[in-house]
Write a protein that holds these residues in place. Structure first.
Motif, mmCIF file in Angstrom:
data_model
loop_
_atom_site.group_PDB
_atom_site.id
_atom_site.type_symbol
_atom_site.label_atom_id
_atom_site.label_comp_id
_atom_site.label_asym_id
_atom_site.label_seq_id
_atom_site.Cartn_x
_atom_site.Cartn_y
_atom_site.Cartn_z
ATOM 1 N N THR A 92 -25.040 75.400 36.581
ATOM 2 C CA THR A 92 -23.687 75.498 36.431
ATOM 3 C C THR A 92 -23.252 77.105 37.500
ATOM 4 O OG1 THR A 92 -23.391 77.046 34.507
ATOM 5 C CG2 THR A 92 -23.355 74.679 34.485
ATOM 6 N N GLY A 93 -24.191 77.827 37.679
ATOM 7 C CA GLY A 93 -23.911 78.969 38.289
ATOM 8 C C GLY A 93 -23.480 80.070 37.466
ATOM 9 N N PRO A 94 -23.983 80.549 36.407
ATOM 10 C CA PRO A 94 -23.359 81.550 35.688
ATOM 11 C C PRO A 94 -23.830 82.944 36.373
ATOM 12 C CG PRO A 94 -25.539 80.747 34.715
ATOM 13 C CD PRO A 94 -25.080 79.888 35.853
ATOM 14 N N SER A 95 -23.015 83.851 35.798
ATOM 15 C CA SER A 95 -23.525 85.185 36.140
ATOM 16 C C SER A 95 -24.769 85.563 35.754
ATOM 17 C CB SER A 95 -22.499 86.191 35.439
ATOM 18 O OG SER A 95 -22.495 86.361 34.429
ATOM 19 N N ALA A 96 -25.415 86.482 36.646
ATOM 20 C CA ALA A 96 -26.692 86.854 36.038
ATOM 21 C C ALA A 96 -26.783 87.389 34.705
ATOM 22 C CB ALA A 96 -27.477 87.744 37.019
ATOM 23 N N GLY A 97 -25.690 88.242 34.594
ATOM 24 C CA GLY A 97 -25.687 89.165 33.397
ATOM 25 C C GLY A 97 -25.345 88.308 32.059
#
Length: 149
Positions: A92-97
């Protein structure tokens, strides 16, 4: 937003791969501990397993062995779900954090759950279980939202 690529160049996928490896290694350690416990108490599940093990018996009701087996079954009910939904979550391409927190919380909770299960301490066992369930459910909801038509 991080790349949705399944490559170690994607920091989210790299983190997923690392934390997945940790929980799988933990699960394999529980498997080994089951074997060690069986030999320690001399209790096996199959007649062929007692051959060559002096004093060993076939029994399915040893409390020490059954506790480790229940722990292993709990891992088998939770870790594959994390692995599957975690991979979809990476896509889904979430933020790395955000992704790191999901992976870290699940991994820490499962490791602590193992300690609590083997020690037989409540409410810590259930709290660790529920803590590990939260990131898995969160990732599941986010995958559903990303895939909704």
């Amino acid at each position: 937003m991080a790349s949705a690529g399944l490559s170690f160049e994607n920091p989210v996928f790299a983190a997923y791969a690392a934390y997945s490896s940790v929980v799988l290694l933990k699960m394999f350690c529980v498997t080994g501990y089951t074997t060690i416990t069986r030999f320690r108490v001399g209790v096996f599940a199959n007649p062929e397993d007692v051959k060559g093990n002096k004093g060993a018996k076939v029994r399915l009701d040893n409390s020490d062995v059954e506790r480790v087996r229940r722990l292993h079954r709990n891992d088998l009910e939770n870790i594959p779900a994390f692995l599957a939904v975690g991979l979809l979550y990476v896509m889904t391409g979430p933020s790395a954090g955000a992704a790191l927190w999901h992976f870290r919380v699940f991994t820490a909770a499962r490791c602590l759950h193992t300690v609590a299960y083997l020690a037989g301490v409540q409410p810590w066992r259930v709290l660790c279980f529920l803590t590990g369930l939260v990131p898995t459910l969160s990732m599941t909801v986010q995958v559903l939202m990303a895939g909704a038509l």
